[in-house]
Scaffold this motif. Structure first.
Motif, PDB file in Angstrom:
ATOM      1  N   LEU B 131       5.084   2.701 -14.134  1.00  0.00           N
ATOM      2  CA  LEU B 131       5.219   3.977 -13.435  1.00  0.00           C
ATOM      3  C   LEU B 131       5.154   3.770 -11.922  1.00  0.00           C
ATOM      4  O   LEU B 131       4.611   2.769 -11.445  1.00  0.00           O
ATOM      5  CB  LEU B 131       4.089   4.922 -13.871  1.00  0.00           C
ATOM      6  N   PRO B 132       5.722   4.715 -11.165  1.00  0.00           N
ATOM      7  CA  PRO B 132       5.642   4.605  -9.696  1.00  0.00           C
ATOM      8  C   PRO B 132       4.210   4.878  -9.219  1.00  0.00           C
ATOM      9  O   PRO B 132       3.450   5.583  -9.883  1.00  0.00           O
ATOM     10  CB  PRO B 132       6.592   5.701  -9.203  1.00  0.00           C
ATOM     11  N   MET B 133       3.869   4.336  -8.068  1.00  0.00           N
ATOM     12  CA  MET B 133       2.516   4.481  -7.517  1.00  0.00           C
ATOM     13  C   MET B 133       2.116   5.949  -7.350  1.00  0.00           C
ATOM     14  O   MET B 133       0.942   6.286  -7.441  1.00  0.00           O
ATOM     15  CB  MET B 133       2.407   3.768  -6.161  1.00  0.00           C
ATOM     16  N   GLU B 134       3.126   6.809  -7.115  1.00  0.00           N
ATOM     17  CA  GLU B 134       2.822   8.235  -6.920  1.00  0.00           C
ATOM     18  C   GLU B 134       2.143   8.850  -8.144  1.00  0.00           C
ATOM     19  O   GLU B 134       1.480   9.881  -8.046  1.00  0.00           O
ATOM     20  CB  GLU B 134       4.104   9.034  -6.622  1.00  0.00           C
ATOM     21  N   ASP B 135       2.336   8.228  -9.320  1.00  0.00           N
ATOM     22  CA  ASP B 135       1.752   8.783 -10.545  1.00  0.00           C
ATOM     23  C   ASP B 135       0.339   8.278 -10.819  1.00  0.00           C
ATOM     24  O   ASP B 135      -0.305   8.712 -11.780  1.00  0.00           O
ATOM     25  CB  ASP B 135       2.623   8.426 -11.771  1.00  0.00           C
ATOM     26  N   LEU B 136      -0.132   7.341  -9.971  1.00  0.00           N
ATOM     27  CA  LEU B 136      -1.423   6.697 -10.256  1.00  0.00           C
ATOM     28  C   LEU B 136      -2.563   7.718 -10.319  1.00  0.00           C
ATOM     29  O   LEU B 136      -3.379   7.697 -11.254  1.00  0.00           O
ATOM     30  CB  LEU B 136      -1.705   5.629  -9.187  1.00  0.00           C
ATOM     31  N   GLU B 137      -2.596   8.623  -9.353  1.00  0.00           N
ATOM     32  CA  GLU B 137      -3.712   9.574  -9.307  1.00  0.00           C
ATOM     33  C   GLU B 137      -3.788  10.442 -10.555  1.00  0.00           C
ATOM     34  O   GLU B 137      -4.851  10.563 -11.177  1.00  0.00           O
ATOM     35  CB  GLU B 137      -3.601  10.479  -8.060  1.00  0.00           C
ATOM     36  N   VAL B 138      -2.649  10.998 -10.932  1.00  0.00           N
ATOM     37  CA  VAL B 138      -2.672  11.933 -12.052  1.00  0.00           C
ATOM     38  C   VAL B 138      -3.029  11.205 -13.362  1.00  0.00           C
ATOM     39  O   VAL B 138      -3.803  11.721 -14.177  1.00  0.00           O
ATOM     40  CB  VAL B 138      -1.346  12.736 -12.148  1.00  0.00           C
ATOM     41  N   VAL B 139      -2.533   9.984 -13.537  1.00  0.00           N
ATOM     42  CA  VAL B 139      -2.864   9.231 -14.759  1.00  0.00           C
ATOM     43  C   VAL B 139      -4.359   8.900 -14.784  1.00  0.00           C
ATOM     44  O   VAL B 139      -5.042   9.108 -15.791  1.00  0.00           O
ATOM     45  CB  VAL B 139      -2.010   7.949 -14.886  1.00  0.00           C
ATOM     46  N   CYS B 140      -4.884   8.394 -13.672  1.00  0.00           N
ATOM     47  CA  CYS B 140      -6.303   7.999 -13.634  1.00  0.00           C
ATOM     48  C   CYS B 140      -7.224   9.196 -13.876  1.00  0.00           C
ATOM     49  O   CYS B 140      -8.199   9.096 -14.612  1.00  0.00           O
ATOM     50  CB  CYS B 140      -6.664   7.371 -12.282  1.00  0.00           C
ATOM     51  N   THR B 141      -6.897  10.310 -13.256  1.00  0.00           N
ATOM     52  CA  THR B 141      -7.813  11.449 -13.373  1.00  0.00           C
ATOM     53  C   THR B 141      -7.644  12.153 -14.723  1.00  0.00           C
ATOM     54  O   THR B 141      -8.629  12.421 -15.402  1.00  0.00           O
ATOM     55  CB  THR B 141      -7.630  12.446 -12.211  1.00  0.00           C
ATOM     56  N   GLU B 142      -6.399  12.362 -15.150  1.00  0.00           N
ATOM     57  CA  GLU B 142      -6.211  13.095 -16.420  1.00  0.00           C
ATOM     58  C   GLU B 142      -6.682  12.282 -17.621  1.00  0.00           C
ATOM     59  O   GLU B 142      -7.211  12.840 -18.575  1.00  0.00           O
ATOM     60  CB  GLU B 142      -4.748  13.502 -16.594  1.00  0.00           C
ATOM     61  N   LYS B 143      -6.466  10.957 -17.573  1.00  0.00           N
ATOM     62  CA  LYS B 143      -6.868  10.121 -18.730  1.00  0.00           C
ATOM     63  C   LYS B 143      -8.290   9.599 -18.568  1.00  0.00           C
ATOM     64  O   LYS B 143      -8.744   8.786 -19.364  1.00  0.00           O
ATOM     65  CB  LYS B 143      -5.906   8.928 -18.873  1.00  0.00           C
ATOM     66  N   LYS B 144      -8.954  10.013 -17.490  1.00  0.00           N
ATOM     67  CA  LYS B 144     -10.335   9.585 -17.227  1.00  0.00           C
ATOM     68  C   LYS B 144     -10.486   8.058 -17.282  1.00  0.00           C
ATOM     69  O   LYS B 144     -11.310   7.513 -18.019  1.00  0.00           O
ATOM     70  CB  LYS B 144     -11.317  10.238 -18.198  1.00  0.00           C
ATOM     71  N   ILE B 145      -9.658   7.382 -16.494  1.00  0.00           N
ATOM     72  CA  ILE B 145      -9.675   5.916 -16.449  1.00  0.00           C
ATOM     73  C   ILE B 145     -10.782   5.454 -15.505  1.00  0.00           C
ATOM     74  O   ILE B 145     -10.903   5.955 -14.385  1.00  0.00           O
ATOM     75  CB  ILE B 145      -8.322   5.372 -15.934  1.00  0.00           C
ATOM     76  N   HIS B 146     -11.584   4.471 -15.955  1.00  0.00           N
ATOM     77  CA  HIS B 146     -12.661   3.964 -15.106  1.00  0.00           C
ATOM     78  C   HIS B 146     -12.503   2.481 -14.757  1.00  0.00           C
ATOM     79  O   HIS B 146     -13.265   1.940 -13.974  1.00  0.00           O
ATOM     80  CB  HIS B 146     -14.018   4.192 -15.780  1.00  0.00           C
ATOM     81  N   LEU B 147     -11.542   1.820 -15.402  1.00  0.00           N
ATOM     82  CA  LEU B 147     -11.325   0.391 -15.153  1.00  0.00           C
ATOM     83  C   LEU B 147      -9.900   0.172 -14.668  1.00  0.00           C
ATOM     84  O   LEU B 147      -8.945   0.658 -15.285  1.00  0.00           O
ATOM     85  CB  LEU B 147     -11.554  -0.399 -16.455  1.00  0.00           C
ATOM     86  N   GLY B 148      -9.752  -0.554 -13.551  1.00  0.00           N
ATOM     87  CA  GLY B 148      -8.429  -0.848 -13.022  1.00  0.00           C
ATOM     88  C   GLY B 148      -8.227  -2.351 -12.850  1.00  0.00           C
ATOM     89  O   GLY B 148      -9.169  -3.059 -12.485  1.00  0.00           O
ATOM     90  N   ILE B 149      -7.027  -2.808 -13.133  1.00  0.00           N
ATOM     91  CA  ILE B 149      -6.698  -4.230 -12.974  1.00  0.00           C
ATOM     92  C   ILE B 149      -5.754  -4.362 -11.787  1.00  0.00           C
ATOM     93  O   ILE B 149      -4.731  -3.669 -11.723  1.00  0.00           O
ATOM     94  CB  ILE B 149      -6.016  -4.782 -14.249  1.00  0.00           C
ATOM     95  N   ILE B 150      -6.106  -5.231 -10.840  1.00  0.00           N
ATOM     96  CA  ILE B 150      -5.278  -5.403  -9.637  1.00  0.00           C
ATOM     97  C   ILE B 150      -4.554  -6.742  -9.680  1.00  0.00           C
ATOM     98  O   ILE B 150      -5.184  -7.806  -9.688  1.00  0.00           O
ATOM     99  CB  ILE B 150      -6.142  -5.299  -8.359  1.00  0.00           C
ATOM    100  N   THR B 151      -3.226  -6.678  -9.730  1.00  0.00           N
ATOM    101  CA  THR B 151      -2.409  -7.899  -9.733  1.00  0.00           C
ATOM    102  C   THR B 151      -1.314  -7.785  -8.671  1.00  0.00           C
ATOM    103  O   THR B 151      -0.212  -8.290  -8.869  1.00  0.00           O
ATOM    104  CB  THR B 151      -1.774  -8.152 -11.131  1.00  0.00           C
ATOM    105  N   VAL B 152      -1.642  -7.130  -7.574  1.00  0.00           N
ATOM    106  CA  VAL B 152      -0.689  -7.020  -6.456  1.00  0.00           C
ATOM    107  C   VAL B 152      -0.923  -8.192  -5.490  1.00  0.00           C
ATOM    108  O   VAL B 152      -1.941  -8.876  -5.578  1.00  0.00           O
ATOM    109  CB  VAL B 152      -0.874  -5.682  -5.693  1.00  0.00           C
ATOM    110  N   PRO B 153       0.015  -8.417  -4.562  1.00  0.00           N
ATOM    111  CA  PRO B 153      -0.224  -9.461  -3.547  1.00  0.00           C
ATOM    112  C   PRO B 153      -1.430  -9.109  -2.673  1.00  0.00           C
ATOM    113  O   PRO B 153      -1.807  -7.933  -2.570  1.00  0.00           O
ATOM    114  CB  PRO B 153       1.061  -9.451  -2.722  1.00  0.00           C
ATOM    115  N   VAL B 154      -2.002 -10.145  -2.056  1.00  0.00           N
ATOM    116  CA  VAL B 154      -3.193  -9.978  -1.234  1.00  0.00           C
ATOM    117  C   VAL B 154      -3.048  -8.844  -0.210  1.00  0.00           C
ATOM    118  O   VAL B 154      -3.954  -8.029  -0.037  1.00  0.00           O
ATOM    119  CB  VAL B 154      -3.529 -11.308  -0.510  1.00  0.00           C
ATOM    120  N   ALA B 155      -1.903  -8.784   0.444  1.00  0.00           N
ATOM    121  CA  ALA B 155      -1.733  -7.820   1.529  1.00  0.00           C
ATOM    122  C   ALA B 155      -1.913  -6.378   1.061  1.00  0.00           C
ATOM    123  O   ALA B 155      -2.306  -5.509   1.834  1.00  0.00           O
ATOM    124  CB  ALA B 155      -0.346  -7.993   2.160  1.00  0.00           C
TER     125      ALA B 155
END
Lengths: 215, 215
Positions: B131-155
């Motif tokens: 999904l696009p980054m714009e959807d991150l907030e709604v997914v995290c809050t609506e699905k009550k997500i508490h764990l995130g995995i970060i695999t983006v570049p350092v910057a």
């Protein structure tokens, strides 16, 4: 043998500093240990000691020459020489590692993968050949491979480890969630994703930071 | 909140014991801490203490009932509940983690991946939507997500980390080789492959085990 022996915990932090220095090299010809510490919210005595182990002391007032420091860190981390390695186990995790392009920054060259699955052998994964297990000995000995990556299931891990060692491997990067028995002089670096998950999971269940009971 | 708090170093070893117990459950209805220690070449006082933290004491002579011990370890490790998580950064490493099927054993369910790359968004990787980054907030809050995995570049890592925390994430599994700054109460578990490589590389260059200078 012209690399200094650096304490393990320091060594683990150096790639983080190196990444940072590369990101600021255009704009900062000089950098102090304090500035690096500030960038990461780390203790500056710690950072000064870490950089000192890799590079010697920075100059008073100006600190380190950024390019020189990058060069010295790369030297310490083995980025400037190529370490050839083989990977055993071309399942999901093995495929992932074969396709991960970050290793070449650290001088790692995976020359081939090995698997027992005949539907995989003979194919290429991210340009690397997948070979049958029968070829492991000749590749390891002829190419003088000293580092092996294990991404097989737990049940096969010890046997693969024993084979690798008998073919001249002296360092093993183990992704199988088990403890490998190895003779003295062989180093095993375990990458146990399940252990990390266990720590994260307990934190979420408990609703508070588990550092409080860190032993 | 019915899980006991277990020391971090113990917790890291439990998945290894659990894997082993599952492999022998058919043939061994009972098992002693000593037998587990022998299987891995570990100190049996250590193993007894580890198993005791998860399960209480084994019975004199017979040791632990294997099935009960498996159940208790799974309980401790959170395998018996599902932790929903999101992954940010669907590059090579992110793809690898999405396709890795070992996480479900530990109750981890990656419900979606997020990326800025519009050629990836809208696709599925191993059955998971990107999904696009714009959807991150709604997914995290609506699905009550508490764990995130970060695999983006350092910057991009710190900015992604800040966003995740602002959307309710309380534990971060960080694969970007950098140090993330987080508020108190948020746990970061770093998985730094470059650090492991640095340790292996030094061992090979030095031709001797670096344990001698472990700090």
């Amino acid at each position: 043998m012209d690399r200094k022996m650096i304490p393990i915990q320091t060594l683990r932090r150096l790639p983080v500093y190196l990444h940072y220095l590369k990101s600021i090299r255009q704009n900062c010809p000089n950098i102090s240990a304090t500035a690096v510490a500030d960038a990461f919210g780390l203790n500056d005595v710690q950072v000064r000691k870490d950089l000192g182990a890799a590079s010697g002391s920075g100059r008073p007032k100006t600190g380190y020459n950024t390019e020189e420091l990058i060069e010295q860190l790369e030297e310490c981390l083995g980025c400037r020489s190529v370490t050839k390695t083989v990977l055993v186990g071309a399942g999901n995790l093995g495929k992932a590692l074969l396709s991960y392009d970050g290793f070449s920054d650290y001088g790692l060259d995976v020359i081939a993968a090995f698997d027992t699955d005949s539907t995989l052998t003979g194919t290429l994964i991210s340009g690397k050949p997948v070979l049958p297990m029968e070829d492991l000995e000749v590749v390891c000995t002829e190419k003088k491979i000293h580092l092996g990556i294990i991404t097989v299931p737990v049940a096969a891990a010890q046997s693969v480890c024993d084979q690798l060692i008998s073919f001249g491997i002296r360092a093993i990067w183990n992704f199988a969630p088990t403890i490998l028995k190895v003779p003295k002089g062989v180093l095993v670096e375990n990458e146990n994703l399940a252990s990390s998950l266990a720590v994260l999971s307990q934190h979420l269940q408990a609703g508070r930071a588990p550092e409080a009971i860190e032993q």
